[in-house]
Design an enzyme around this catalytic site. Sequence first.
Site, PDB file in Angstrom:
ATOM      1  N   ALA A  17       0.806  -1.222   0.000  1.00 18.09           N
ATOM      2  CA  ALA A  17       0.000   0.000   0.000  1.00 18.09           C
ATOM      3  C   ALA A  17       0.838   1.270   0.000  1.00 18.09           C
ATOM      4  O   ALA A  17       0.283   2.375  -0.047  1.00 18.09           O
ATOM      5  CB  ALA A  17      -0.937   0.013   1.210  1.00 18.09           C
ATOM      6  N   ARG A  22       9.041   9.099  -0.734  1.00 13.33           N
ATOM      7  CA  ARG A  22      10.458   9.458  -0.776  1.00 13.33           C
ATOM      8  C   ARG A  22      11.050   9.297  -2.168  1.00 13.33           C
ATOM      9  O   ARG A  22      12.105   9.869  -2.464  1.00 13.33           O
ATOM     10  CB  ARG A  22      11.233   8.598   0.219  1.00 13.33           C
ATOM     11  CG  ARG A  22      10.999   8.988   1.675  1.00 13.33           C
ATOM     12  CD  ARG A  22      11.640   8.000   2.621  1.00 13.33           C
ATOM     13  NE  ARG A  22      13.066   7.854   2.382  1.00 13.33           N
ATOM     14  CZ  ARG A  22      13.833   6.939   2.969  1.00 13.33           C
ATOM     15  NH1 ARG A  22      13.283   6.082   3.822  1.00 13.33           N
ATOM     16  NH2 ARG A  22      15.114   6.859   2.714  1.00 13.33           N
ATOM     17  N   GLY A  82      -0.428   2.176   9.541  1.00 14.30           N
ATOM     18  CA  GLY A  82       0.715   1.379   9.957  1.00 14.30           C
ATOM     19  C   GLY A  82       0.681  -0.036   9.422  1.00 14.30           C
ATOM     20  O   GLY A  82      -0.318  -0.512   8.883  1.00 14.30           O
ATOM     21  N   THR A  83       1.818  -0.718   9.589  1.00 12.23           N
ATOM     22  CA  THR A  83       1.987  -2.041   8.987  1.00 12.23           C
ATOM     23  C   THR A  83       1.146  -3.112   9.678  1.00 12.23           C
ATOM     24  O   THR A  83       0.652  -4.036   9.026  1.00 12.23           O
ATOM     25  CB  THR A  83       3.465  -2.435   9.019  1.00 12.23           C
ATOM     26  OG1 THR A  83       3.997  -2.213  10.341  1.00 12.23           O
ATOM     27  CG2 THR A  83       4.274  -1.592   8.029  1.00 12.23           C
ATOM     28  N   GLU A 156      14.431  -0.603  18.798  1.00 13.66           N
ATOM     29  CA  GLU A 156      14.626   0.395  17.759  1.00 13.66           C
ATOM     30  C   GLU A 156      15.898   1.188  18.053  1.00 13.66           C
ATOM     31  O   GLU A 156      16.250   1.432  19.217  1.00 13.66           O
ATOM     32  CB  GLU A 156      13.419   1.331  17.672  1.00 13.66           C
ATOM     33  CG  GLU A 156      12.140   0.642  17.252  1.00 13.66           C
ATOM     34  CD  GLU A 156      12.272  -0.080  15.924  1.00 13.66           C
ATOM     35  OE1 GLU A 156      12.976   0.418  15.028  1.00 13.66           O
ATOM     36  OE2 GLU A 156      11.681  -1.172  15.775  1.00 13.66           O
ATOM     37  N   ASN A 361      19.281 -12.277 -48.407  1.00 12.13           N
ATOM     38  CA  ASN A 361      20.238 -11.224 -48.077  1.00 12.13           C
ATOM     39  C   ASN A 361      19.569  -9.861 -48.235  1.00 12.13           C
ATOM     40  O   ASN A 361      19.023  -9.551 -49.296  1.00 12.13           O
ATOM     41  CB  ASN A 361      21.469 -11.301 -48.986  1.00 12.13           C
ATOM     42  CG  ASN A 361      22.552 -10.316 -48.565  1.00 12.13           C
ATOM     43  OD1 ASN A 361      23.404 -10.631 -47.730  1.00 12.13           O
ATOM     44  ND2 ASN A 361      22.518  -9.119 -49.136  1.00 12.13           N
ATOM     45  N   SER A 389      21.381  -2.902 -51.893  1.00 12.23           N
ATOM     46  CA  SER A 389      21.544  -1.830 -50.915  1.00 12.23           C
ATOM     47  C   SER A 389      20.670  -0.625 -51.225  1.00 12.23           C
ATOM     48  O   SER A 389      20.348  -0.343 -52.383  1.00 12.23           O
ATOM     49  CB  SER A 389      23.012  -1.395 -50.871  1.00 12.23           C
ATOM     50  OG  SER A 389      23.840  -2.447 -50.454  1.00 12.23           O
TER      51      SER A 389
END
Length: 448
Positions: A17, A22, A82-83, A156, A361, A389
């Site tokens: 999500a 950043r 939050g997670t 932490e 060719n 060519s």
Amino acid sequence: MTSLPSSRPATAVLLAAGLGTRMKSSRPKAMQTLAGQPMLAHLIASAAEVFDRLVIVVGPDMDDVAKLAAPFPVVVQHERLGTAHAALQAEHWFGEGDVAVLYADNPLISAQTLAALLAERRKPGVGLALLAMRPADPARYGRVMTQGEDVTRIVEWADATPDERATDLCNAGVLCAGAADFRKWLHRVGNDNAKGEFYLTDVVGLAVDDGARVRAVEAAEDELRGVNSRAELAQAEHCLQERLRHKAMENGVTLVAPQTVFFSADTALAPDVLVEPNVVFGPGVTVHENVVIRAFSHLEGCEVHAGAVIGPYARLRPETSIGSGARIGNFVEVKSATLGEGTKVNHLTYLGNARIGAHTNIGAGTITCNYDGVFKHTTTIGNNVFVGSDSVLVAPVSIGDHALVGAGSVVTSDVPPEALALGRARQVNKPELGKRFMDARKAEKENG
């Protein structure tokens, strides 16, 4: 599916999500690409090898992420709280087996590491397993504190003492537990923190408080590094390219200068392929045995059959198939075209929407005019054809087997088999007019 020591069903919840703020991008973080594929696609591929069921948590209005996740179920986290809150959105899909929560911005976790995580969780007496790493620079990662083999807590960095910061075992954030316990712990996670969010890492402390054994599974930093910025995306790309290069060489591919070759995640190279320096493989490339890819070539969405030689400085674009033993030379671009066995296109040529037979060719400077401004049209060239060519083939047009197109021709009508086509204006020479013209232009320049 990777072999595991239990038949209990296992579910992986993939958190996707994130907005990627950043990265300063309008695309969700999960859709940022590594080796030609979105980050989420890499994680789905690894998780699908190990887990019986996958469910992807997305944010609101993330239709592109939901489309990528198909056919796996998708749930929406309408508020980004939050997670732990994100993981709870998938609670309906937990089932009664084991549940792991993964992150789309950890895209390089291998199936082997996920299998080790699940196996650790399934050991007798283990209530929760997590992934950890020992990065070269632990920096501000949360530290995993242990006593013997058991994890006692996650600290932490901001809250850690100097002794705790000296610990180099760092938390990667991925957790795995039994479904019933995971539900219980997720519902007990609080948001008494600076951001007022519900953090998944708090589950570790709740598990320890309940007397559950928590064990850490270590994996390489390159697998567990998070991707939250453009710089970290570049680091992950570097790690993934190294992995793909080593895999190619282990499978019998010769890379003359490995650091200069870039792969997509789905690039398929057979043994005895040789790749020279500065080659880029976009998505959807298959190369068969004994092919040589010469320097500075770019391939995407194409198939190259055995014994062909591509480049140098060639570009193969999507929907292209190059036949066995064919030759695509310098500054040749091919798009939506098939070339037969042994056909040669050696110099300065564009072939688009073309069907070309075997042993033909195509001379230097030839182009197929396939686009009329609205529609694409097909040029069909048979076997054993010689196109001189600097020829222009205006589609739709067909050139039969064993035909010859004179150099400098503009071909607007079909050429029958074995015919000679001359589509150029008659040459007229004007005596001395060339010198008089140039003298006049020089005088004009001198007089301003």
